[in-house]
Design an enzyme around this catalytic site. Structure first.
Site, PDB file in Angstrom:
ATOM      1  N   LEU A  19      24.641  85.370  47.968  1.00 57.03           N
ATOM      2  CA  LEU A  19      23.239  84.800  47.540  1.00 57.03           C
ATOM      3  C   LEU A  19      22.079  85.027  48.560  1.00 57.03           C
ATOM      4  O   LEU A  19      21.119  85.441  48.491  1.00 57.03           O
ATOM      5  CB  LEU A  19      23.312  83.580  47.130  1.00 57.03           C
ATOM      6  CG  LEU A  19      23.940  83.262  45.711  1.00 57.03           C
ATOM      7  CD1 LEU A  19      23.810  81.781  45.110  1.00 57.03           C
ATOM      8  CD2 LEU A  19      23.461  84.101  44.643  1.00 57.03           C
ATOM      9  N   ASP A  55      25.700  79.594  64.191  1.00 60.22           N
ATOM     10  CA  ASP A  55      26.347  78.523  63.484  1.00 60.22           C
ATOM     11  C   ASP A  55      25.716  77.203  63.230  1.00 60.22           C
ATOM     12  O   ASP A  55      25.205  76.655  64.088  1.00 60.22           O
ATOM     13  CB  ASP A  55      27.657  78.378  64.645  1.00 60.22           C
ATOM     14  CG  ASP A  55      28.644  77.262  64.220  1.00 60.22           C
ATOM     15  OD1 ASP A  55      28.445  76.699  62.898  1.00 60.22           O
ATOM     16  OD2 ASP A  55      29.549  76.921  64.843  1.00 60.22           O
ATOM     17  N   ASN A  72      21.169  78.026  52.579  1.00 62.49           N
ATOM     18  CA  ASN A  72      22.169  78.659  51.903  1.00 62.49           C
ATOM     19  C   ASN A  72      23.544  78.721  52.356  1.00 62.49           C
ATOM     20  O   ASN A  72      24.407  79.103  51.674  1.00 62.49           O
ATOM     21  CB  ASN A  72      21.638  80.304  51.666  1.00 62.49           C
ATOM     22  CG  ASN A  72      22.856  80.932  50.873  1.00 62.49           C
ATOM     23  OD1 ASN A  72      23.087  80.843  49.688  1.00 62.49           O
ATOM     24  ND2 ASN A  72      23.367  81.957  51.611  1.00 62.49           N
ATOM     25  N   SER A 111      22.329  74.180  46.442  1.00 53.21           N
ATOM     26  CA  SER A 111      23.482  73.274  46.168  1.00 53.21           C
ATOM     27  C   SER A 111      24.409  73.915  45.419  1.00 53.21           C
ATOM     28  O   SER A 111      24.456  75.015  45.780  1.00 53.21           O
ATOM     29  CB  SER A 111      22.909  72.075  45.566  1.00 53.21           C
ATOM     30  OG  SER A 111      24.082  70.960  45.116  1.00 53.21           O
ATOM     31  N   TYR A 132      34.349  69.947  48.451  1.00 55.20           N
ATOM     32  CA  TYR A 132      32.944  70.619  48.432  1.00 55.20           C
ATOM     33  C   TYR A 132      32.026  69.936  47.476  1.00 55.20           C
ATOM     34  O   TYR A 132      30.853  69.893  48.014  1.00 55.20           O
ATOM     35  CB  TYR A 132      33.698  72.016  47.358  1.00 55.20           C
ATOM     36  CG  TYR A 132      32.592  72.990  47.238  1.00 55.20           C
ATOM     37  CD1 TYR A 132      31.989  73.874  48.316  1.00 55.20           C
ATOM     38  CD2 TYR A 132      31.902  73.169  46.063  1.00 55.20           C
ATOM     39  CE1 TYR A 132      30.830  74.532  47.931  1.00 55.20           C
ATOM     40  CE2 TYR A 132      30.939  73.766  45.555  1.00 55.20           C
ATOM     41  CZ  TYR A 132      30.625  74.778  46.590  1.00 55.20           C
ATOM     42  OH  TYR A 132      29.490  75.632  46.510  1.00 55.20           O
ATOM     43  N   LYS A 139      28.113  68.558  48.548  1.00 57.09           N
ATOM     44  CA  LYS A 139      27.012  68.997  47.906  1.00 57.09           C
ATOM     45  C   LYS A 139      26.355  67.822  47.317  1.00 57.09           C
ATOM     46  O   LYS A 139      25.012  67.652  47.439  1.00 57.09           O
ATOM     47  CB  LYS A 139      27.474  70.051  46.706  1.00 57.09           C
ATOM     48  CG  LYS A 139      27.883  71.198  47.086  1.00 57.09           C
ATOM     49  CD  LYS A 139      26.807  71.915  48.066  1.00 57.09           C
ATOM     50  CE  LYS A 139      27.071  73.284  48.350  1.00 57.09           C
ATOM     51  NZ  LYS A 139      26.199  74.139  49.129  1.00 57.09           N
ATOM     52  N   THR A 196      29.960  86.589  44.104  1.00 60.46           N
ATOM     53  CA  THR A 196      29.774  86.320  45.618  1.00 60.46           C
ATOM     54  C   THR A 196      31.165  86.186  46.189  1.00 60.46           C
ATOM     55  O   THR A 196      31.979  86.156  45.674  1.00 60.46           O
ATOM     56  CB  THR A 196      29.054  85.282  46.062  1.00 60.46           C
ATOM     57  OG1 THR A 196      29.529  83.967  45.920  1.00 60.46           O
ATOM     58  CG2 THR A 196      27.582  85.318  45.592  1.00 60.46           C
TER      59      THR A 196
END
Length: 288
Positions: free
Chosen positions: A21, A63, A90, A141, A155, A159, A190
């Site tokens: 993305l 980073d 992102n 997100s 994960y 978020k 992706t």
């Protein structure tokens, strides 16, 4: 200071800009005539875009888990292009595994990248945007922030943290003319899953893992990142952007389904909830 581009062109700062993305967002911004700072750990995949848009793409190796490096990079971006209009957080990755399986190092690495990286960029960018009296921070997100799902718990945690911070940030930054939007994408083609890391499997979860693999084997039809980029361009062109934006019919429907189920649960337990509160005077201080 770089002055390429039209006077009206916007300046973007996009993390994770070299793939998925992030690359689609970078390409769309450049195609619109804007100037972009593309930040990533490896910026070589952006060489072709830099060649096609001379003077309008500055690539920075970064980073985002390194707070000092983030502040330096944002400073370079402002020094190079003179301002900062749109920031897109992102950069991120998926660390897959059951919650019990995560080591401390693995759990911290997931939060460092997906949450703290975006926090550092937001802090650094806000200084410039406050001074300008305008700007738009876009937090990428995930569908994973709608709820916790087996094997993606950490994960989702990263978020959820991103969204809680961003809601507060939106309220704090509004008085300075800075807007914040949380974008929740559905499935896109992706390398999020192919590049994901995984915990060491615990055999106790083999049955659940097998069930999940069966569900995944049925396949999914994801979308082209270009469509997410088109939505992003519409978002940043708005004079009144929303705090939240869902991308994709699947995530849109899921968001409503999860919200309805939560509301049904809250309603079913309303009496218990209300009985747990009763206003009383402040307790008298204990005599010593």
């Amino acid at each position: 200071m770089e002055t390429s581009g039209t006077a009206a062109s916007r300046v973007w700062f996009i993390t994770g800009a070299s793939r998925g993305l992030g690359r689609a967002f970078t390409a769309a911004a450049l195609a619109a005539g804007d100037r972009v700072v593309g930040a990533a750990r490896d910026v070589s995949p952006l060489d072709d875009l830099a060649a096609r848009h001379p003077g309008r793409l500055l690539t920075l190796r970064l980073d985002v888990t390194d707070r000092s490096a983030v502040f330096d990079a944002v400073g370079q971006a402002v020094q190079h292009f003179g301002r900062l209009d749109i920031v897109v957080n992102n950069a991120g990755a998926l660390f897959a595994g059951m919650v019990e399986e995560f080591s401390e190092a693995e759990a911290r690495a997931q939060l460092d990248l997906n949450f703290f990286g975006a926090l550092w960029v937001s802090q650094a960018a806000l200084r410039t945007m406050r001074a300008q009296g305008c700007g738009h921070i876009v937090q990428i997100s995930s569908i994973g922030a709608l709820g916790g799902f087996p094997s993606t718990g950490l994960y989702s945690a990263s978020k959820f943290a991103l969204e809680g911070m961003s809601e507060a940030l939106a309220a704090e930054a509004a008085g300075f003319g800075v807007k914040v939007t949380i974008v929740q994408p559905g499935g896109y083609w992706t390398d999020l899953y192919t590049s994901s890391r995984a915990t060491t499997p615990d055999p106790a979860y083999d049955p659940l893992r097998a069930e999940l693999e069966k569900q995944w084997a049925e396949g999914s039809i994801d979308s082209e990142p270009r469509l997410a980029a088109e939505a992003l361009m519409t978002l940043v062109a708005s004079d009144d952007p929303p705090l939240r934006l869902l991308l994709g019919s699947m995530v849109y429907d899921l968001a409503f389904d999860i919200s309805r189920r939560r509301m049904d649960t809250w309603a079913g337990w309303e009496k218990v909830s209300r009985r747990a509160e009763k206003a009383v005077p402040a307790p008298a201080a204990e005599l010593t």
